[in-house]
Design a protein around this motif. Sequence first.
Motif, PDB file in Angstrom:
ATOM      1  N   ASN A  36      38.073  46.631  47.635  1.00  0.00           N
ATOM      2  CA  ASN A  36      36.881  46.251  46.874  1.00  0.00           C
ATOM      3  C   ASN A  36      36.265  47.403  46.093  1.00  0.00           C
ATOM      4  OD1 ASN A  36      35.745  47.742  48.900  1.00  0.00           O
ATOM      5  ND2 ASN A  36      34.802  45.997  49.945  1.00  0.00           N
ATOM      6  N   SER A  37      37.063  48.441  45.805  1.00  0.00           N
ATOM      7  CA  SER A  37      36.549  49.537  44.985  1.00  0.00           C
ATOM      8  C   SER A  37      37.702  50.247  44.301  1.00  0.00           C
ATOM      9  CB  SER A  37      35.767  50.536  45.839  1.00  0.00           C
ATOM     10  OG  SER A  37      36.637  51.306  46.642  1.00  0.00           O
ATOM     11  N   ARG A  38      37.375  51.006  43.253  1.00  0.00           N
ATOM     12  CA  ARG A  38      38.386  51.780  42.524  1.00  0.00           C
ATOM     13  C   ARG A  38      39.041  52.807  43.448  1.00  0.00           C
ATOM     14  NH1 ARG A  38      37.318  51.830  36.790  1.00  0.00           N
ATOM     15  NH2 ARG A  38      37.848  54.020  36.590  1.00  0.00           N
ATOM     16  N   THR A  39      38.206  53.474  44.224  1.00  0.00           N
ATOM     17  CA  THR A  39      38.723  54.489  45.141  1.00  0.00           C
ATOM     18  C   THR A  39      39.725  53.891  46.119  1.00  0.00           C
ATOM     19  OG1 THR A  39      36.619  55.653  45.016  1.00  0.00           O
ATOM     20  CG2 THR A  39      38.076  56.226  46.830  1.00  0.00           C
ATOM     21  N   GLU A  96      48.838  45.644  34.838  1.00  0.00           N
ATOM     22  CA  GLU A  96      47.983  46.008  35.969  1.00  0.00           C
ATOM     23  C   GLU A  96      48.331  47.392  36.501  1.00  0.00           C
ATOM     24  OE1 GLU A  96      47.244  41.414  37.494  1.00  0.00           O
ATOM     25  OE2 GLU A  96      48.757  42.674  38.445  1.00  0.00           O
ATOM     26  N   LYS A  97      49.635  47.692  36.551  1.00  0.00           N
ATOM     27  CA  LYS A  97      50.050  49.016  37.002  1.00  0.00           C
ATOM     28  C   LYS A  97      49.594  50.088  36.015  1.00  0.00           C
ATOM     29  CE  LYS A  97      54.124  47.372  39.521  1.00  0.00           C
ATOM     30  NZ  LYS A  97      55.599  47.328  39.552  1.00  0.00           N
ATOM     31  N   GLU A  98      49.649  49.768  34.722  1.00  0.00           N
ATOM     32  CA  GLU A  98      49.193  50.710  33.699  1.00  0.00           C
ATOM     33  C   GLU A  98      47.705  51.006  33.863  1.00  0.00           C
ATOM     34  OE1 GLU A  98      48.584  50.903  28.823  1.00  0.00           O
ATOM     35  OE2 GLU A  98      49.354  49.090  29.778  1.00  0.00           O
ATOM     36  N   ILE A  99      46.928  49.950  34.072  1.00  0.00           N
ATOM     37  CA  ILE A  99      45.485  50.120  34.231  1.00  0.00           C
ATOM     38  C   ILE A  99      45.173  50.874  35.515  1.00  0.00           C
ATOM     39  CG2 ILE A  99      43.328  48.857  34.671  1.00  0.00           C
ATOM     40  CD1 ILE A  99      44.412  46.755  32.659  1.00  0.00           C
ATOM     41  N   LEU A 100      45.905  50.568  36.568  1.00  0.00           N
ATOM     42  CA  LEU A 100      45.703  51.259  37.840  1.00  0.00           C
ATOM     43  C   LEU A 100      46.011  52.746  37.699  1.00  0.00           C
ATOM     44  CD1 LEU A 100      44.930  50.889  40.791  1.00  0.00           C
ATOM     45  CD2 LEU A 100      47.310  50.327  41.296  1.00  0.00           C
ATOM     46  N   ARG A 140      36.442  45.729  27.096  1.00  0.00           N
ATOM     47  CA  ARG A 140      35.957  46.174  28.403  1.00  0.00           C
ATOM     48  C   ARG A 140      35.953  45.009  29.393  1.00  0.00           C
ATOM     49  NH1 ARG A 140      30.413  49.622  29.541  1.00  0.00           N
ATOM     50  NH2 ARG A 140      30.526  49.588  31.817  1.00  0.00           N
ATOM     51  N   PHE A 141      35.612  43.820  28.901  1.00  0.00           N
ATOM     52  CA  PHE A 141      35.588  42.645  29.782  1.00  0.00           C
ATOM     53  C   PHE A 141      36.988  42.306  30.284  1.00  0.00           C
ATOM     54  CE2 PHE A 141      31.860  42.076  27.002  1.00  0.00           C
ATOM     55  CZ  PHE A 141      30.867  42.049  27.978  1.00  0.00           C
ATOM     56  N   THR A 142      37.997  42.491  29.428  1.00  0.00           N
ATOM     57  CA  THR A 142      39.383  42.254  29.849  1.00  0.00           C
ATOM     58  C   THR A 142      39.790  43.247  30.926  1.00  0.00           C
ATOM     59  OG1 THR A 142      39.981  41.383  27.668  1.00  0.00           O
ATOM     60  CG2 THR A 142      41.787  42.148  29.071  1.00  0.00           C
ATOM     61  N   ILE A 143      39.397  44.507  30.754  1.00  0.00           N
ATOM     62  CA  ILE A 143      39.705  45.528  31.747  1.00  0.00           C
ATOM     63  C   ILE A 143      39.034  45.207  33.071  1.00  0.00           C
ATOM     64  CG2 ILE A 143      39.509  47.974  32.352  1.00  0.00           C
ATOM     65  CD1 ILE A 143      41.540  47.322  30.133  1.00  0.00           C
ATOM     66  N   GLU A 144      37.787  44.762  33.018  1.00  0.00           N
ATOM     67  CA  GLU A 144      37.082  44.384  34.240  1.00  0.00           C
ATOM     68  C   GLU A 144      37.793  43.239  34.952  1.00  0.00           C
ATOM     69  OE1 GLU A 144      33.105  43.581  33.013  1.00  0.00           O
ATOM     70  OE2 GLU A 144      32.569  45.707  32.848  1.00  0.00           O
ATOM     71  N   GLY A 145      38.331  42.307  34.156  1.00  0.00           N
ATOM     72  CA  GLY A 145      39.088  41.206  34.747  1.00  0.00           C
ATOM     73  C   GLY A 145      40.356  41.694  35.431  1.00  0.00           C
ATOM     74  N   TYR A 146      41.049  42.621  34.791  1.00  0.00           N
ATOM     75  CA  TYR A 146      42.264  43.192  35.387  1.00  0.00           C
ATOM     76  C   TYR A 146      41.945  43.931  36.693  1.00  0.00           C
ATOM     77  CZ  TYR A 146      45.699  42.282  31.679  1.00  0.00           C
ATOM     78  OH  TYR A 146      46.582  41.678  30.806  1.00  0.00           O
ATOM     79  N   THR A 147      40.864  44.724  36.679  1.00  0.00           N
ATOM     80  CA  THR A 147      40.556  45.490  37.884  1.00  0.00           C
ATOM     81  C   THR A 147      40.200  44.575  39.045  1.00  0.00           C
ATOM     82  OG1 THR A 147      38.262  45.788  37.117  1.00  0.00           O
ATOM     83  CG2 THR A 147      39.824  47.548  36.616  1.00  0.00           C
ATOM     84  N   LYS A 148      39.492  43.496  38.768  1.00  0.00           N
ATOM     85  CA  LYS A 148      39.167  42.547  39.835  1.00  0.00           C
ATOM     86  C   LYS A 148      40.430  41.922  40.415  1.00  0.00           C
ATOM     87  CE  LYS A 148      34.516  41.363  38.220  1.00  0.00           C
ATOM     88  NZ  LYS A 148      33.647  40.314  37.637  1.00  0.00           N
ATOM     89  N   THR A 149      41.404  41.620  39.536  1.00  0.00           N
ATOM     90  CA  THR A 149      42.670  41.059  39.999  1.00  0.00           C
ATOM     91  C   THR A 149      43.432  42.078  40.856  1.00  0.00           C
ATOM     92  OG1 THR A 149      42.839  39.659  38.028  1.00  0.00           O
ATOM     93  CG2 THR A 149      44.870  40.044  39.268  1.00  0.00           C
ATOM     94  N   ILE A 150      43.402  43.351  40.430  1.00  0.00           N
ATOM     95  CA  ILE A 150      44.051  44.418  41.196  1.00  0.00           C
ATOM     96  C   ILE A 150      43.416  44.531  42.573  1.00  0.00           C
ATOM     97  CG2 ILE A 150      44.421  46.915  41.321  1.00  0.00           C
ATOM     98  CD1 ILE A 150      44.614  46.853  38.213  1.00  0.00           C
ATOM     99  N   TYR A 151      42.086  44.500  42.626  1.00  0.00           N
ATOM    100  CA  TYR A 151      41.383  44.560  43.913  1.00  0.00           C
ATOM    101  C   TYR A 151      41.851  43.432  44.828  1.00  0.00           C
ATOM    102  CZ  TYR A 151      37.846  47.674  41.768  1.00  0.00           C
ATOM    103  OH  TYR A 151      37.190  48.701  41.158  1.00  0.00           O
TER     104      TYR A 151
END
Length: 248
Positions: free
Chosen positions: A232-235, A191-195, A215-226
Amino acid sequence: MDVTTLPVYGMVPMSDAAVIELVPALIVEDMPATRSYLESLLRDVCGNQADGDTVDIVTVGTLADAHAFLESTPRAFVLVDIGLPDGNGVDLVSWISERYPHTVSVIVSAWGDETTVLAALRAGATGYIFKESDTSEMRAALQSVQRGGAPIDPFVARHILALLSPDPVLPGPRPGGPSDQCPLDQLSSREKEILQLVSKGLSNREIAESTGLSRFTIEGYTKTIYRKLAVNSRTAAVFEAKARGILR
């Protein structure tokens, strides 16, 4: 424009009675699909859906094409991407401000840290819209421009205000709030790597290619990070991570 009056998205008044024309318009964006989406959205906001072809909107994909077009055909409104094949959209905004001071420029970008946002505003941009915003938010931002507002994401505005304060301190976890319930070790190494990749402005597709994940795995990771960072956003995720020391 006084950047210290940026409290909420789309509600920064430029004038008590300002009415801004969004056409004729120029959209400067290198991705064809995004160009088409932005053009459709702008036509919708201009309220001419029944006869959309009458709305004068031109799209180009490079700074060079934008310069050439504007020199021969001035526009009332220009929507500019930051990352273009031949340069930075902020430079175009600065050029427009100097040559065509009555033209309203707004940045639309997939990413922008507080330094980039400030640079865009100082160059003359009226607002800064994030591509990750949903359609209703994008529409509201453009409608705000029509009303004379300067749309800026509230999370970014809060950090800009912190930078402009006499003793700038980026807000960290809020005592008693949900975000202080997530210590650093609750983010996995992946998660830290993706962030970290998110903070560099990479899209989910680019992160997937970089990591070898789908891409679906990455989307899952980003939702978990949020969820873990209570954003609720990348920014917002990147700003919160920087405030807590997860990212440097």
